[in-house]
Structure formats: structure tokens, C-alpha cells
Enzyme design. Structure first.
Site, PDB file in Angstrom:
ATOM      1  N   CYS A  16      41.737  11.482   7.656  1.00  0.00           N
ATOM      2  CA  CYS A  16      42.567  12.663   7.503  1.00  0.00           C
ATOM      3  C   CYS A  16      41.890  13.879   8.130  1.00  0.00           C
ATOM      4  O   CYS A  16      40.676  14.054   8.030  1.00  0.00           O
ATOM      5  CB  CYS A  16      42.962  12.916   6.053  1.00  0.00           C
ATOM      6  SG  CYS A  16      41.657  13.544   5.030  1.00  0.00           S
ATOM      7  N   CYS A  19      40.056  16.189   5.855  1.00  0.00           N
ATOM      8  CA  CYS A  19      38.724  15.756   5.396  1.00  0.00           C
ATOM      9  C   CYS A  19      37.678  16.027   6.469  1.00  0.00           C
ATOM     10  O   CYS A  19      36.527  16.328   6.159  1.00  0.00           O
ATOM     11  CB  CYS A  19      38.711  14.271   5.074  1.00  0.00           C
ATOM     12  SG  CYS A  19      40.216  13.663   4.359  1.00  0.00           S
ATOM     13  N   ASP A 397      38.240  34.811  43.235  1.00  0.00           N
ATOM     14  CA  ASP A 397      37.118  35.211  44.059  1.00  0.00           C
ATOM     15  C   ASP A 397      37.423  34.644  45.453  1.00  0.00           C
ATOM     16  O   ASP A 397      38.178  33.693  45.572  1.00  0.00           O
ATOM     17  CB  ASP A 397      35.867  34.566  43.459  1.00  0.00           C
ATOM     18  CG  ASP A 397      34.647  34.756  44.313  1.00  0.00           C
ATOM     19  OD1 ASP A 397      34.416  35.895  44.742  1.00  0.00           O
ATOM     20  OD2 ASP A 397      33.928  33.773  44.545  1.00  0.00           O
ATOM     21  N   ASP A 587      33.646  30.555  42.155  1.00  0.00           N
ATOM     22  CA  ASP A 587      32.824  29.382  42.428  1.00  0.00           C
ATOM     23  C   ASP A 587      31.539  29.414  41.609  1.00  0.00           C
ATOM     24  O   ASP A 587      30.717  28.520  41.683  1.00  0.00           O
ATOM     25  CB  ASP A 587      32.505  29.265  43.922  1.00  0.00           C
ATOM     26  CG  ASP A 587      31.706  30.444  44.423  1.00  0.00           C
ATOM     27  OD1 ASP A 587      31.539  31.425  43.670  1.00  0.00           O
ATOM     28  OD2 ASP A 587      31.238  30.406  45.571  1.00  0.00           O
ATOM     29  N   ASP A 591      29.270  35.055  39.995  1.00  0.00           N
ATOM     30  CA  ASP A 591      30.339  35.649  39.206  1.00  0.00           C
ATOM     31  C   ASP A 591      30.409  35.154  37.751  1.00  0.00           C
ATOM     32  O   ASP A 591      31.443  35.270  37.117  1.00  0.00           O
ATOM     33  CB  ASP A 591      31.706  35.635  39.893  1.00  0.00           C
ATOM     34  CG  ASP A 591      31.997  34.397  40.682  1.00  0.00           C
ATOM     35  OD1 ASP A 591      32.576  34.496  41.753  1.00  0.00           O
ATOM     36  OD2 ASP A 591      31.620  33.323  40.201  1.00  0.00           O
TER      37      ASP A 591
HETATM   38  P1  ADP Z   1      32.654  36.884  47.282  1.00  0.00           P
HETATM   39  O1  ADP Z   1      33.051  37.903  46.294  1.00  0.00           O
HETATM   40  O2  ADP Z   1      33.642  36.820  48.415  1.00  0.00           O
HETATM   41  O3  ADP Z   1      32.400  35.529  46.693  1.00  0.00           O
HETATM   42  P2  ADP Z   1      29.840  37.556  47.253  1.00  0.00           P
HETATM   43  O4  ADP Z   1      29.895  38.558  46.161  1.00  0.00           O
HETATM   44  O5  ADP Z   1      29.236  36.245  46.925  1.00  0.00           O
HETATM   45  O6  ADP Z   1      31.264  37.361  47.936  1.00  0.00           O
HETATM   46  O7  ADP Z   1      29.039  38.168  48.472  1.00  0.00           O
HETATM   47  C1  ADP Z   1      29.457  39.379  49.068  1.00  0.00           C
HETATM   48  C2  ADP Z   1      28.815  39.641  50.387  1.00  0.00           C
HETATM   49  O8  ADP Z   1      27.406  39.827  50.210  1.00  0.00           O
HETATM   50  C3  ADP Z   1      28.922  38.493  51.369  1.00  0.00           C
HETATM   51  O9  ADP Z   1      30.128  38.567  52.100  1.00  0.00           O
HETATM   52  C4  ADP Z   1      27.713  38.741  52.251  1.00  0.00           C
HETATM   53  O10 ADP Z   1      28.004  39.705  53.227  1.00  0.00           O
HETATM   54  C5  ADP Z   1      26.688  39.309  51.315  1.00  0.00           C
HETATM   55  N1  ADP Z   1      25.756  38.280  50.824  1.00  0.00           N
HETATM   56  C6  ADP Z   1      25.677  37.783  49.579  1.00  0.00           C
HETATM   57  N2  ADP Z   1      24.707  36.853  49.472  1.00  0.00           N
HETATM   58  C7  ADP Z   1      24.157  36.718  50.692  1.00  0.00           C
HETATM   59  C8  ADP Z   1      23.137  35.912  51.280  1.00  0.00           C
HETATM   60  N3  ADP Z   1      22.447  35.002  50.563  1.00  0.00           N
HETATM   61  N4  ADP Z   1      22.863  36.066  52.561  1.00  0.00           N
HETATM   62  C9  ADP Z   1      23.531  36.969  53.305  1.00  0.00           C
HETATM   63  N5  ADP Z   1      24.502  37.728  52.831  1.00  0.00           N
HETATM   64  C10 ADP Z   1      24.833  37.639  51.575  1.00  0.00           C
HETATM   65 MG    MG Z   2      31.537  34.169  45.447  1.00  0.00          MG
END
Ligand code: ADP
Ligand code: MG
Length: 693
Positions: A16, A19, A397, A587, A591
Site C-alpha cells: 500500500c 504504508c 542556450d 548544454d 549554464d
Molecule cells: P552560449 O551562450 O552561446 O552557449 P557561452 O556563454 O558558452 O556561449 O560563450 C560565449 C562566448 O564566449 C563564446 O561565443 C566565445 O566567444 C567566448 N568563449 C567562451 N569560452 C571560450 C573558450 N574556451 N575559448 C574561446 N572563447 C570562448
Molecule cells: Mg553554452
């Protein structure tokens, strides 16, 4: 602090839902136990404790003090349900035969009466013992007590036959109900039949079968055609075609060869591979999935909690009402005798038992969760499964979610003639080799430089912008134009720059493509009247271009993770109570905060990013955006079945209640309203799994 250890047991014979809750509450209240969860659908009890000795003994004591018939078994031990059913059937037949002999045997009233009493004792024994224990130990009047009181009551008011029929129907109903529930449980667990039973470990040239959790990182395992991959790892020799459908819901076979990563839970459809194990079983994908789905009921849906709570106060209330009917009916209606009013009150009690609801609601949610997991959608709780159907806005995103995240490098520009293209690429690659952003992987594909990782100092990931490190005394920045402070760039596309000390030296143009099927998936969302938005850290021009292509009106670009958080918070506030729930789909790379903030946080591409799995409420194992539509469909279907069952139970009960009040329906119909409805509801739940969505 002491180290907590997780335990799991099977509560065999738990029948149940109420329970289950009681056992959960009592263990949770006992000192030293945390995260206690009893899953009625899988019969699993899980908890954490720092106690070392006598854990099982203590648990057995607590469980049997509440539910004496329940056995506490170690996880993995299975027992067939048939034994108990067999005994109950024999008891049932015996009771009935004795009753019929007395009734039709022409032995006179006294013998008939004795037979009825004996038959009642035999038939009622199990239910009476159960009901008595509930009353004395838990101080609750439950279904068992109701039935016993009703049968005995019927006999006392001169309706012995009715009394026998009540308990007989009830017992038959219980046996059928147990079958239906166990069938449902079996269907659910077959949906999640991804647990590997063994691993073939290779030691020198010997292959030995061992349990998956005995395998260590670095061990070599052999997986033959038809076998499940038991642990995550890397193929070191051989080739195979894998069936990942149990993980992702997609039936297309995936080819793997040397150096490819493979996930536990997939099945080797063809070929022979040797795998170097990279995760112990505990951390392997398959175990993570199983844990997530099994613990899904931790987060119970409001309906489910409501039902559990309602059941607790419901029975006493109904009992009280029945007493009022029994006492006051003869006082108000002059032609009603006390024996009639008591009998009516008993019918009333039987009809109003909430059992069908208490059993079918949690089973429905669990079926929905099982069904989703079969489709590669892991839902972390019935709460979220419920929430999916109410989504009014989905925020996506961009990188890695709407787009593939595997960037094509279209151009490398040298902006300072002192550096060659190759040198520039090497500076990019040195930094990116420490990052797990999709951009990093794409750049590393271009080069295989060998450098001394020790020489890269002070590596920092600057979330949403890029990264920085020190190399041979120079400060290097790799990232977007905001990071390097470069406003001369007017080109379209995602561009990342390299800055050494104060000068911008070079840039790489990246092109990312929209995932296949994204436009259709978004259109389907819009057809459901769900608003679609895009948040991205990438530059405005590329963001607008992608939004145009997908016909998404609301797009915000050049956002840092904190901007995404604030923007989502605003949307949540604005839409609260008016426009449904807000989901965020990402992804999981940088985020996690937004995933956790959203009403429903959905992470995609599931496996790998552990932080995303932790922060999100729904994990999609594939890269397909359309899975969101599937998840919403399953959520709707589940909630529809729950509603059907609630309406069916309530209307049947009301109709029979009315019929019995005007004298048309008797105790038999009342028993149908109780167990009959439960069986039909449980069978209806099976449709969640059968129905193609
Ligand atoms: P989104 O919001 O589209 O997922 P991100 O927040 O992950 O993008 O990244 C935003 C921007 O920051 C990317 O478009 C890039 O220009 C820069 N960036 C982030 N991480 C890296 C990295 N490891 N090498 C080079 N550029 C980066
Ligand atoms: Mg991203």
C-alpha cells in the site's frame, strides 16, 4: 563529519502506497538516517547513514513494526509473488466452500449460522490481522479495518451472505490488484533493463566474469556481440556496432573503433571490442541513469503529495461521517431502522476508500518517468514530469544546444606580422587544452602540438568570455572581442581572439551549424503556444542570423552567465502565475546556475557534463531538440491518465453512493467501487507505457 554511506533495500510485500510513506517517515525520524526514500513503484528503500553496525537489523525492526508482512531484502534479490497468492487463493476457496455447505446443505439454521461464522473467520483472518495492527500500532483506521467492520457489521444486521460476499470480493480484488501492480512494476523495470549483470575482465590472456562493481579504472574488459557494455571506457582494440537505444531512445546503430569512447548501458550489436575502463561502476553512465530514475520520486509531484496527505486524514473523516449516518438517519427518517442505517453507513465506508487513487497516482508518475527514460529523457522527479506539461516559455542556450557546438574553423587571421599562423594557433591551443567549452574541442582538432603543460601557469576560465593564462612570463587572453577589448572587428560569425600582454595578435573565425531538425522542433513548440527565446553569450550578429533562420523573435546576445541568470529571473517573475512554467534548455557548460533557476532545467547531450546533470531537472541523452516535444507529450499523457483515473474513481464512488442511499446498490457494488476501481485504474496506468508517443 562522518562519512555517510548509501544503502538500498527491497521492501518485498509492500502493498500500500500509504504504508510506503509511513515507513519513509519513521526511518527519516530515526536518528542517524538521511535522504530516506521509499519508492512504492519499485519497492526500493534507499537512505544514507553514518552508522556502521546493525543498520539492516535496525531497518528490519522499524519496517516490521509498521508492516509485519514486509520482508527487507538486499538489493538485487528477487522473489516471485506467486507463493503468497497461492496461499490466499486456497484460503479463499476454503472459506467459500464452508459457507456454501452451510447455506445449501439443509442442516438447519444453527449449522448454517456456524458455517457462516467459521467462513467469515477464515476469510477475514488476513485482513483483520492487518487492520488490527494498523489500529493498535499506527492508530489509523485503514481500508482493512473498514472491510472487517463492514463484513462483521453486515453479519450482525442479519445479512450474513452479504458479509461473506464483501470479504470474498475484496480478497479476489486484492489478489487481482497485486497481480496488476506487479505487472505494472515489471513493465516499468523492463523499460529500464539496462543494468549490466557482469563484466568480462581480461587479466593477461585470461577472461574472467566478475560483477561490474569489482572492476577498477584501467582494467581491460571484453565485450562480445549481444552483451551490454558494463562500464564507461575507451575502445583499445576491435570494432563494433553499438545499440544505444536504451540510453538515448534512438535505434540507429553507432559504429565504434579503436580510441572511441563508449558508454555503459549500450549493447554491442555486432563485433568484438576490448575496452579500457575509465570510470568505476558507481560513476558510470548506466549507474547514474538508474540512480536518477530510481530516486526520481524524491521530488514528488503536488498531486502525489496531496494524495498521500489526503489519505491520512480522509479515512477518519469518512468514519466520522459514517457514524453520523448510522446514528442520525433513523432520527430524521422515521421509517429507517438502526440496523438499516448502520448497514448504509458500512456501505458508505467501503465505497469511500481512497485506495485506488493512492495506488494509481504514484504508479502513473513512475510509468511516465520510466517511459521517458526509455526515450532517452531522464526526468528527475514526478514534480518535473508534471511541470513539463505546463511549460509556457522555453529559453534555449545557443552554442551546443541549438547549434551543434562543433565549430568549423573557417579562417585563421594573423593581425600582427611578428607571429606566424602556426604560432598563433599554438597559443590558442595551449589555452584551450585546459577548457571543456565546445570551442576548445574544435580548435584542438586543428593541431596536435606537444607542449609542456607545466609551463602554462595561472589558467583561468572566464565564463562566457574565454580564458586566460600565463606562458613564459606573458599574459595570454583567448576569447571574444569583449574579453580582448577589440572593437575593430565587423565580420559575421563567431570569432575568437588572441591577445598577448597588451596586443591583439590574431583571430580565428568559427562557424557553427544549426542542429538538424531544430527548426521543426521549435515550430512544434510554437504550435503548442509555447514561447521560444534564445539566450547566447555569442555576438549579436551571429545570434540574430540564427534567430532569423529559426524564426525566433526573442533573442538576447552577448550575455555573460550572470546576465542569463538575471534575464531568466525577470522572465520568471513576469510570467509567474500567468503564462505557465519557464524551461531553460542548455548544454550545461557554464549554464548550471540558469538550469537550476528555471522551473524546469533541461540539459542536453546528457552524458559527460556531471555538473549539468546535477543542476538540471531533465536530462536529454541525445542532441535532438525535438526530445522536448516528446517529454511534453509524455507529461501530458501521464497527467491525462491520472485525471481519467481520478474522475473514474470519484464518479463511480458517487454514483454507487447515491444508488445505495436510495436502496438500489448494496455491499457488492460498494466493494466494486473500492477494489474494482483500483484494478481498472492500475490497468489504465499500463497505457502510459504501451501507447506510442
Ligand atoms: P552560449 O551562450 O552561446 O552557449 P557561452 O556563454 O558558452 O556561449 O560563450 C560565449 C562566448 O564566449 C563564446 O561565443 C566565445 O566567444 C567566448 N568563449 C567562451 N569560452 C571560450 C573558450 N574556451 N575559448 C574561446 N572563447 C570562448
Ligand atoms: Mg553554452
Amino acid at each position: 563529519m562522518n562519512i555517510l554511506k548509501s544503502y538500498k533495500y527491497i521492501l518485498y510485500g509492500l502493498d500500500c502506497a500509504n504504508c510506503a510513506k509511513k515507513i519513509e517517515d519513521k526511518i527519516a525520524k530515526t536518528e542517524g538516517y538521511e535522504d530516506v526514500n521509499v519508492n512504492f513503484s519499485t519497492l526500493k528503500l534507499s537512505f544514507k547513514t553514518d552508522k556502521k553496525d546493525g543498520v539492516k537489523e535496525e531497518i528490519v525492526k522499524i519496517v516490521t513494526s509498521l508492516e509485519p508482512e514486509v520482508e527487507v531484502l538486499d538489493e538485487g534479490k528477487k522473489k516471485e509473488d506467486t507463493q503468497r497468492n497461492g496461499f490466499d487463493i486456497i484460503r479463499l476457496i476454503l472459506g467459500l466452500v464452508i459457507f456454501l455447505i452451510g447455506m445449501y446443505g439443509n442442516f438447519g439454521d444453527l449449522v448454517c449460522n456456524i458455517c457462516t461464522v467459521v467462513s467469515l473467520i477464515i476469510l477475514l483472518s488476513r485482513t483483520a490481522v492487518k487492520g488490527f495492527k494498523q489500529v493498535t500500532k499506527n492508530k489509523v483506521l485503514d481500508e482493512n479495518t473498514l472491510i472487517v467492520v463492514s463484513s462483521i457489521g453486515a453479519y450482525l444486521v442479519g445479512k450474513g451472505m452479504e458479509g461473506v460476499m464483501v470479504i470474498t470480493l475484496y480478497e479476489i480484488g486484492k489478489i487481482l490488484e497485486a497481480r496488476a501492480v506487479s505487472k505494472t512494476r515489471k513493465s516499468i523495470s523492463s523499460l529500464m533493463d539496462i543494468k549490466p549483470e557482469y563484466a568480462n575482465i581480461k587479466i593477461n590472456d585470461d577472461v574472467k566474469k566478475v560483477l561490474p562493481d569489482e572492476v577498477k579504472i584501467g582494467d581491460i574488459i571484453v565485450v562480445k556481440a549481444g552483451e551490454k557494455i558494463p562500464l564507461d571506457g575507451k575502445v583499445i582494440s576491435g570494432a563494433a556496432e553499438l545499440d544505444n537505444s536504451a540510453l538515448t531512445g534512438e535505434s540507429k546503430l553507432v559504429k565504434v573503433k579503436k580510441d572511441d569512447k563508449v558508454l555503459s548501458g549500450s549493447i554491442n550489436a555486432q563485433g568484438l571490442i576490448e575496452i579500457e575502463v575509465e570510470e568505476v561502476y558507481e560513476n558510470s553512465t548506466v549507474n547514474q541513469i538508474l540512480n536518477m530514475v530510481e530516486n526520481a520520486t524524491d521530488k514528488k509531484a503536488k498531486t502525489e503529495n496531496f494524495v498521500a496527505k489526503a489519505a491520512k486524514i480522509y479515512t477518519p473523516v469518512v468514519m466520522g461521517l459514517a457514524v453520523i449516518v448510522a446514528i442520525f438517519m433513523p432520527l430524521i427518517f422515521k421509517d429507517v431502522t438502526y440496523s438499516q442505517s448502520i448497514y448504509k453507513a458500512l456501505i458508505f465506508l467501503v465505497i469511500s476508500c481512497p485506495c485506488s487513487i493512492a495506488i494509481s497516482v504514484p504508479l502513473s508518475y513512475f510509468s511516465g518517468i520510466g517511459k521517458s527514460s526509455k526515450r532517452g529523457i531522464l526526468v528527475k522527479g514526478s514534480d518535473y514530469l508534471d511541470g513539463l506539461k505546463d511549460i509556457g516559455t522555453v529559453v534555449f542556450d545557443k552554442t551546443g544546444t541549438i547549434t551543434t557546438g562543433s565549430f568549423e574553423v573557417s579562417q585563421i587571421n594573423a593581425l600582427d606580422s611578428n607571429y606566424s599562423e602556426e604560432e598563433i594557433l599554438n597559443y590558442f591551443a595551449m589555452g584551450e587544452s585546459f577548457s571543456n567549452h565546445p570551442i576548445a574541442q574544435s580548435i584542438l582538432k586543428l593541431t596536435n602540438i606537444d607542449f609542456d603543460k607545466q609551463k602554462v601557469e595561472d589558467f583561468k576560465e572566464i565564463s562566457g568570455r574565454g580564458l586566460s593564462y600565463k606562458f613564459e612570463g606573458n599574459t595570454i587572453l583567448v576569447g571574444n572581442k569583449e574579453l580582448v577589448d577589440y572593437d575593430k572587428d565587423k565580420t559575421e560569425g563567431t570569432k575568437i581572439f588572441l591577445k598577448i600582454n597588451e596586443t591583439v595578435i590574431g583571430a580565428i573565425n568559427l562557424a557553427d551549424t544549426i542542429k538538424e531538425g531544430t527548426k521543426d522542433a521549435l515550430d512544434k513548440l510554437k504550435d503548442r503556444d509555447i514561447k521560444v527565446r534564445i539566450f547566447t553569450g555569442d555576438n549579436r550578429r551571429i545570434a540574430n542570423k540564427i534567430a532569423d533562420e529559426l524564426e525566433v523573435k526573442n533573442v538576447e546576445a552577448e550575455m555573460l552567465p550572470a546576465d542569463k541568470y538575471n534575464a531568466l529571473e525577470k522572465i520568471l517573475k513576469k510570467y509567474k502565475n500567468t503564462d505557465g512554467k519557464v524551461a531553460f534548455v542548455g548544454d550545461g557548460i557554464n549554464d548550471s546556475p540558469v538550469l537550476a533557476l528555471a522551473d524546469v532545467g533541461v540539459s542536453m547531450g546528457g552524458v559527460g557534463a556531471n555538473s549539468a546533470i546535477e543542476a538540471s531537472d531533465v536530462v536529454i541523452m541525445t542532441d535532438s531538440i525535438d526530445k522536448i516535444n516528446e517529454a511534453i507529450e509524455i507529461s501530458k499523457k501521464t497527467s491525462k491518465i491520472i485525471k481519467q483515473n481520478l474522475i473514474f474513481a470519484i464518479t463511480t464512488k458517487i454514483v454507487i453512493l447515491v444508488l445505495s442511499t436510495i436502496g438500489i446498490a448494496g455491499m457488492w457494488q460498494a466493494v466494486f467501487a473500492d477494489v474494482g476501481v483500483t484494478i481498472l485504474s492500475v490497468l489504465n496506468v499500463l497505457r502510459i507505457m504501451w501507447k506510442k508517443i
